[in-house]
Design a protein around this motif. Structure first.
Motif, PDB file in Angstrom:
ATOM      1  N   LEU A  42       2.046  -8.188   7.235  1.00 45.61           N
ATOM      2  CA  LEU A  42       3.046  -7.342   7.897  1.00 45.61           C
ATOM      3  C   LEU A  42       3.875  -8.178   8.877  1.00 45.61           C
ATOM      4  O   LEU A  42       5.093  -7.998   8.970  1.00 45.61           O
ATOM      5  CB  LEU A  42       2.349  -6.185   8.617  1.00 45.61           C
ATOM      6  N   ASP A  43       3.239  -9.097   9.589  1.00 45.93           N
ATOM      7  CA  ASP A  43       3.964  -9.993  10.496  1.00 45.93           C
ATOM      8  C   ASP A  43       4.919 -10.903   9.735  1.00 45.93           C
ATOM      9  O   ASP A  43       6.036 -11.162  10.185  1.00 45.93           O
ATOM     10  CB  ASP A  43       2.991 -10.843  11.312  1.00 45.93           C
ATOM     11  N   TYR A  44       4.496 -11.389   8.578  1.00 45.89           N
ATOM     12  CA  TYR A  44       5.357 -12.254   7.770  1.00 45.89           C
ATOM     13  C   TYR A  44       6.581 -11.492   7.270  1.00 45.89           C
ATOM     14  O   TYR A  44       7.694 -12.024   7.266  1.00 45.89           O
ATOM     15  CB  TYR A  44       4.599 -12.855   6.590  1.00 45.89           C
ATOM     16  N   ILE A  45       6.366 -10.254   6.855  1.00 46.73           N
ATOM     17  CA  ILE A  45       7.492  -9.411   6.415  1.00 46.73           C
ATOM     18  C   ILE A  45       8.477  -9.247   7.561  1.00 46.73           C
ATOM     19  O   ILE A  45       9.695  -9.359   7.377  1.00 46.73           O
ATOM     20  CB  ILE A  45       6.987  -8.048   5.894  1.00 46.73           C
ATOM     21  N   ARG A  46       7.968  -8.996   8.755  1.00 45.70           N
ATOM     22  CA  ARG A  46       8.803  -8.833   9.945  1.00 45.70           C
ATOM     23  C   ARG A  46       9.564 -10.128  10.260  1.00 45.70           C
ATOM     24  O   ARG A  46      10.746 -10.093  10.595  1.00 45.70           O
ATOM     25  CB  ARG A  46       7.940  -8.416  11.133  1.00 45.70           C
ATOM     26  N   GLN A  47       8.898 -11.271  10.143  1.00 42.79           N
ATOM     27  CA  GLN A  47       9.536 -12.559  10.422  1.00 42.79           C
ATOM     28  C   GLN A  47      10.663 -12.858   9.430  1.00 42.79           C
ATOM     29  O   GLN A  47      11.721 -13.353   9.810  1.00 42.79           O
ATOM     30  CB  GLN A  47       8.510 -13.687  10.366  1.00 42.79           C
ATOM     31  N   ILE A  48      10.436 -12.547   8.173  1.00 46.02           N
ATOM     32  CA  ILE A  48      11.423 -12.823   7.129  1.00 46.02           C
ATOM     33  C   ILE A  48      12.644 -11.923   7.259  1.00 46.02           C
ATOM     34  O   ILE A  48      13.780 -12.377   7.120  1.00 46.02           O
ATOM     35  CB  ILE A  48      10.796 -12.676   5.724  1.00 46.02           C
ATOM     36  N   THR A  49      12.414 -10.633   7.536  1.00 44.09           N
ATOM     37  CA  THR A  49      13.504  -9.653   7.500  1.00 44.09           C
ATOM     38  C   THR A  49      14.061  -9.287   8.870  1.00 44.09           C
ATOM     39  O   THR A  49      15.129  -8.698   8.957  1.00 44.09           O
ATOM     40  CB  THR A  49      13.028  -8.346   6.835  1.00 44.09           C
ATOM     41  N   SER A  50      13.325  -9.588   9.933  1.00 48.71           N
ATOM     42  CA  SER A  50      13.675  -9.137  11.294  1.00 48.71           C
ATOM     43  C   SER A  50      13.741  -7.615  11.367  1.00 48.71           C
ATOM     44  O   SER A  50      14.490  -7.059  12.164  1.00 48.71           O
ATOM     45  CB  SER A  50      14.994  -9.754  11.765  1.00 48.71           C
ATOM     46  N   LYS A  51      12.976  -6.946  10.506  1.00 46.97           N
ATOM     47  CA  LYS A  51      12.941  -5.480  10.474  1.00 46.97           C
ATOM     48  C   LYS A  51      11.495  -5.019  10.461  1.00 46.97           C
ATOM     49  O   LYS A  51      10.604  -5.734  10.016  1.00 46.97           O
ATOM     50  CB  LYS A  51      13.671  -4.950   9.246  1.00 46.97           C
ATOM     51  N   GLU A  52      11.284  -3.805  10.949  1.00 46.09           N
ATOM     52  CA  GLU A  52       9.954  -3.219  11.009  1.00 46.09           C
ATOM     53  C   GLU A  52       9.700  -2.331   9.786  1.00 46.09           C
ATOM     54  O   GLU A  52      10.595  -1.614   9.341  1.00 46.09           O
ATOM     55  CB  GLU A  52       9.801  -2.359  12.270  1.00 46.09           C
ATOM     56  N   ALA A  53       8.488  -2.377   9.300  1.00 41.96           N
ATOM     57  CA  ALA A  53       8.034  -1.441   8.274  1.00 41.96           C
ATOM     58  C   ALA A  53       6.872  -0.659   8.883  1.00 41.96           C
ATOM     59  O   ALA A  53       6.030  -1.240   9.569  1.00 41.96           O
ATOM     60  CB  ALA A  53       7.579  -2.187   7.024  1.00 41.96           C
ATOM     61  N   ALA A  54       6.844   0.631   8.650  1.00 42.28           N
ATOM     62  CA  ALA A  54       5.703   1.435   9.103  1.00 42.28           C
ATOM     63  C   ALA A  54       4.499   1.064   8.238  1.00 42.28           C
ATOM     64  O   ALA A  54       4.655   0.750   7.049  1.00 42.28           O
ATOM     65  CB  ALA A  54       6.022   2.922   8.970  1.00 42.28           C
ATOM     66  N   PHE A  55       3.312   1.075   8.824  1.00 41.91           N
ATOM     67  CA  PHE A  55       2.112   0.710   8.070  1.00 41.91           C
ATOM     68  C   PHE A  55       0.982   1.689   8.349  1.00 41.91           C
ATOM     69  O   PHE A  55       0.714   2.029   9.492  1.00 41.91           O
ATOM     70  CB  PHE A  55       1.645  -0.707   8.432  1.00 41.91           C
ATOM     71  N   TYR A  56       0.330   2.115   7.275  1.00 45.20           N
ATOM     72  CA  TYR A  56      -0.862   2.954   7.348  1.00 45.20           C
ATOM     73  C   TYR A  56      -1.942   2.302   6.504  1.00 45.20           C
ATOM     74  O   TYR A  56      -1.714   1.998   5.333  1.00 45.20           O
ATOM     75  CB  TYR A  56      -0.588   4.357   6.799  1.00 45.20           C
ATOM     76  N   GLN A  57      -3.099   2.077   7.110  1.00 45.94           N
ATOM     77  CA  GLN A  57      -4.213   1.503   6.353  1.00 45.94           C
ATOM     78  C   GLN A  57      -5.019   2.628   5.732  1.00 45.94           C
ATOM     79  O   GLN A  57      -5.508   3.514   6.426  1.00 45.94           O
ATOM     80  CB  GLN A  57      -5.127   0.671   7.251  1.00 45.94           C
ATOM     81  N   GLY A  58      -5.123   2.598   4.409  1.00 43.12           N
ATOM     82  CA  GLY A  58      -5.879   3.604   3.694  1.00 43.12           C
ATOM     83  C   GLY A  58      -5.689   3.463   2.202  1.00 43.12           C
ATOM     84  O   GLY A  58      -4.912   2.626   1.738  1.00 43.12           O
ATOM     85  N   ASP A  59      -6.392   4.294   1.464  1.00 43.51           N
ATOM     86  CA  ASP A  59      -6.399   4.242   0.008  1.00 43.51           C
ATOM     87  C   ASP A  59      -5.488   5.334  -0.554  1.00 43.51           C
ATOM     88  O   ASP A  59      -5.623   6.505  -0.186  1.00 43.51           O
ATOM     89  CB  ASP A  59      -7.827   4.435  -0.493  1.00 43.51           C
ATOM     90  N   CYS A  60      -4.598   4.968  -1.463  1.00 45.72           N
ATOM     91  CA  CYS A  60      -3.678   5.945  -2.042  1.00 45.72           C
ATOM     92  C   CYS A  60      -4.392   6.944  -2.948  1.00 45.72           C
ATOM     93  O   CYS A  60      -3.800   7.939  -3.359  1.00 45.72           O
ATOM     94  CB  CYS A  60      -2.532   5.260  -2.773  1.00 45.72           C
ATOM     95  N   CYS A  61      -5.661   6.712  -3.255  1.00 43.10           N
ATOM     96  CA  CYS A  61      -6.450   7.674  -4.039  1.00 43.10           C
ATOM     97  C   CYS A  61      -7.083   8.745  -3.157  1.00 43.10           C
ATOM     98  O   CYS A  61      -7.661   9.703  -3.672  1.00 43.10           O
ATOM     99  CB  CYS A  61      -7.544   6.950  -4.820  1.00 43.10           C
ATOM    100  N   ASP A  62      -6.985   8.588  -1.846  1.00 43.70           N
ATOM    101  CA  ASP A  62      -7.549   9.526  -0.880  1.00 43.70           C
ATOM    102  C   ASP A  62      -6.510  10.605  -0.566  1.00 43.70           C
ATOM    103  O   ASP A  62      -5.549  10.364   0.165  1.00 43.70           O
ATOM    104  CB  ASP A  62      -7.952   8.766   0.387  1.00 43.70           C
ATOM    105  N   GLU A  63      -6.710  11.790  -1.133  1.00 46.39           N
ATOM    106  CA  GLU A  63      -5.754  12.889  -0.985  1.00 46.39           C
ATOM    107  C   GLU A  63      -5.494  13.254   0.468  1.00 46.39           C
ATOM    108  O   GLU A  63      -4.356  13.506   0.860  1.00 46.39           O
ATOM    109  CB  GLU A  63      -6.260  14.134  -1.727  1.00 46.39           C
ATOM    110  N   SER A  64      -6.533  13.298   1.261  1.00 50.92           N
ATOM    111  CA  SER A  64      -6.401  13.650   2.669  1.00 50.92           C
ATOM    112  C   SER A  64      -5.552  12.618   3.416  1.00 50.92           C
ATOM    113  O   SER A  64      -4.682  12.964   4.214  1.00 50.92           O
ATOM    114  CB  SER A  64      -7.788  13.765   3.301  1.00 50.92           C
TER     115      SER A  64
END
Length: 80
Positions: A42-64
């Motif tokens: 996520l830090d590398y993405i920020r360094q390359i683009t100078s933009k923020e991406a929202a991040f959520y840690q979790g599994d896309c198979c988890d409905e909740s």
């Protein structure tokens, strides 16, 4: 532009997609379970683009978990 949910966005392919989306004016929301990736990307993405991406840690198979992300974010499209 659009707010795009990117699953696995901190992996090799996902992180390259995130960079391209951000550099083309999209807002990016990343979800990743970090099974085969690292949060430091996520830090590398920020360094390359100078933009923020929202991040959520979790599994896309988890409905909740997904329901929680969708309740917090206004998503226009999903890249999975």
């Amino acid at each position: 532009m659009s707010r795009i949910l990117l699953t696995g966005g901190l992996g090799y392919i996902g992180s390259h997609c995130a960079v391209e989306l951000l550099e083309n004016g999209h807002e990016v929301v990343i979800i990743d379970n970090l099974y085969n990736s690292k949060v430091e990307v996520l830090d590398y993405i920020r360094q390359i683009t100078s933009k923020e991406a929202a991040f959520y840690q979790g599994d896309c198979c988890d409905e909740s978990f997904l329901s929680d992300v969708f309740s917090k974010e206004s998503i226009d499209a999903v890249v999975h």
